[in-house]
Design an enzyme around this catalytic site. Structure first.
Site, PDB file in Angstrom:
ATOM      1  N   HIS A 263      35.970  23.977  -0.691  1.00  0.00           N
ATOM      2  CA  HIS A 263      35.001  24.250  -1.747  1.00  0.00           C
ATOM      3  C   HIS A 263      34.016  25.337  -1.323  1.00  0.00           C
ATOM      4  CE1 HIS A 263      36.205  19.951  -2.250  1.00  0.00           C
ATOM      5  NE2 HIS A 263      36.260  20.300  -3.530  1.00  0.00           N
TER       6      HIS A 263
ATOM      7  N   ASP B 151      35.757  25.330   4.420  1.00  0.00           N
ATOM      8  CA  ASP B 151      35.979  24.178   3.549  1.00  0.00           C
ATOM      9  C   ASP B 151      36.665  24.671   2.266  1.00  0.00           C
ATOM     10  OD1 ASP B 151      34.790  21.160   3.065  1.00  0.00           O
ATOM     11  OD2 ASP B 151      34.900  22.284   1.188  1.00  0.00           O
TER      12      ASP B 151
ATOM     13  N   ASP C 181      39.788  19.954   3.913  1.00  0.00           N
ATOM     14  CA  ASP C 181      40.298  19.567   2.590  1.00  0.00           C
ATOM     15  C   ASP C 181      41.246  20.587   1.979  1.00  0.00           C
ATOM     16  OD1 ASP C 181      37.991  21.086   2.499  1.00  0.00           O
ATOM     17  OD2 ASP C 181      36.922  19.814   1.071  1.00  0.00           O
TER      18      ASP C 181
ATOM     19  N   HIS D 221      26.908  22.172   0.219  1.00  0.00           N
ATOM     20  CA  HIS D 221      26.496  22.269  -1.196  1.00  0.00           C
ATOM     21  C   HIS D 221      24.999  22.051  -1.382  1.00  0.00           C
ATOM     22  CE1 HIS D 221      30.654  22.522  -2.248  1.00  0.00           C
ATOM     23  NE2 HIS D 221      30.938  21.317  -1.773  1.00  0.00           N
TER      24      HIS D 221
HETATM   25  C1  OKP Z   1      32.352  18.361  -0.955  1.00  0.00           C
HETATM   26  B1  OKP Z   1      32.866  19.224   0.218  1.00  0.00           B
HETATM   27  C2  OKP Z   1      37.252  15.970  -7.631  1.00  0.00           C
HETATM   28  C3  OKP Z   1      35.947  16.622  -8.060  1.00  0.00           C
HETATM   29  C4  OKP Z   1      35.142  17.133  -6.897  1.00  0.00           C
HETATM   30  C5  OKP Z   1      33.028  16.870  -5.674  1.00  0.00           C
HETATM   31  C6  OKP Z   1      33.575  17.610  -4.513  1.00  0.00           C
HETATM   32  C7  OKP Z   1      32.577  17.801  -3.411  1.00  0.00           C
HETATM   33  C8  OKP Z   1      33.205  18.399  -2.168  1.00  0.00           C
HETATM   34  N1  OKP Z   1      37.955  15.394  -8.757  1.00  0.00           N
HETATM   35  N2  OKP Z   1      34.005  16.367  -6.620  1.00  0.00           N
HETATM   36  O1  OKP Z   1      32.784  20.600   0.002  1.00  0.00           O
HETATM   37  O2  OKP Z   1      34.173  18.877   0.678  1.00  0.00           O
HETATM   38 ZN    ZN Z   2      35.156  20.558   0.423  1.00  0.00          ZN
END
Ligand code: OKP
Ligand code: ZN
Length: 322
Positions: free
Chosen positions: A177, A175, A264, A141
């Site tokens: 995200h 990932d 994740d 990110h």
């Molecule tokens: C970082 B990586 C959860 C909200 C999410 C931030 C997520 C960052 C993920 N309630 N908060 O890509 O695993």
């Molecule tokens: Zn993630």
């Protein structure tokens, strides 16, 4: 059969925020140092050796991030007391990315771990080389001058930039995200392709990017590809999408592959909502390995302390199977 080399340093624990913040509410920090500690301990128990990373100077980081941004992370870390958590005001895109006294040091060391893995692959320049940087804080990110989503310096992007001096590079981000930072960094480039499979950004972090119509800009048009998937997607849907993503990568004909590896997407992850099985991570590893490219794996997310070690082991087993 390929043999993976693993790189890890326990010093990441100096980056230790206690909270992240949602609309004013502080909640315990999900990206805890226990994540990598349990992951490393599990791999050691299965008989694997973890090699210490070498250290690198700032030049590699400054090819990806601006000097004022890097200085801000360094000077902000330095003025904090031990066990103080600060939510910074500048160079940040959200409230999930606090700074502690050890943040700069740990973020630099995560980069060094990724670069050590990268240099291993460059030195063992066969199609068979695979190295895995077990590092935190994660990176995908982090954009040119923004931290966000638990990320400060973009470890995978810095690895890709280093590899790009030696050939064409594909980054595959698995990932849960979308790696908005990595996308931004290579968006207008045609020497590095970024391909990502992730949860629909309409409903999941980072919201701002990761949509299927983001194909790259300028000379980079056609060198960025997003595969957003609905919440609760399972193994079958994921593997179909992975095969499409692999086609994009093989069409690009890269010399090196960088994997942004988050676990994740697993069904038992506490902050994410895909339904992937443990076995699926072995299959993902096997499909990636079957492309037959040198691979640098860089750790991103994965937040279930009970399953992280098992998922990394499954992924490694898959990677080594070809
Ligand atoms: C970082 B990586 C959860 C909200 C999410 C931030 C997520 C960052 C993920 N309630 N908060 O890509 O695993
Ligand atoms: Zn993630």
């Amino acid at each position: 059969m390929r043999t993976i080399q693993l790189f890890y340093s326990p010093n990441h624990t100096v980056h230790n925020p206690t909270y992240e913040q949602y609309d004013g509410n502080k909640v315990p920090y999900a990206e805890s140092s226990d994540r990598l500690a349990v992951l490393a301990a599990h791999l050691r128990r299965t008989g694997r050796r973890l090699h210490a990373p070498r250290s690198y100077n700032l030049d590699h980081i400054l090819q990806i991030h601006t000097r004022p941004y890097v200085d801000y992370i360094r000077t902000t870390s330095r003025r904090l007391a031990v066990n103080e958590t600060l939510l910074p005001s500048n160079f940040i895109m959200d409230t999930y990315t606090p700074i502690t006294q050890g943040t700069y040091k740990a973020a630099c060391q995560a980069v060094s771990t990724a670069l050590t893995a990268t240099d291993y692959v460059l030195a063992n320049h066969s199609q068979q080389a695979i190295a895995y940087a077990l590092c935190r804080p994660p990176g995908h990110h982090a954009a040119r001058k923004h931290s966000g989503g638990y990320c400060y310096f973009n470890n995978a992007a810095i690895a890709a930039q280093h590899l790009a001096q030696h050939g064409r590079v594909a980054i595959l981000d698995i990932d849960y995200h979308h790696g908005n930072g990595t996308q931004e960094l290579f968006y207008e480039r045609s020497d590095v392709v970024y391909v990502s499979i992730h949860a629909d950004p309409n409903v999941q972090f980072p919201y701002s990017s990761g949509y299927a119509n983001e194909f790259g800009g300028e000379v980079g048009v056609g060198y960025n590809r997003n595969y957003p998937l609905p919440l609760h997607s399972g193994d079958a849907r994921y593997m179909r999408t992975l095969h499409q993503a692999i086609t994009d990568i093989t069409d690009f004909n890269p010399d090196f592959l960088v994997i942004s590896a988050g676990f994740d997407g697993h069904i038992d992850d506490p902050i994410c909502q895909f339904n992937l099985s443990t076995q699926c991570y072995e299959h993902i590893g096997a499909v990636i390995s079957s492309i037959g490219l040198p691979i640098v794996v860089v750790q991103e997310g994965g937040y279930n302390l009970e399953t992280l070690g098992i998922l990394a082991e499954a992924f490694i087993t898959g990677l080594e199977s070809h």
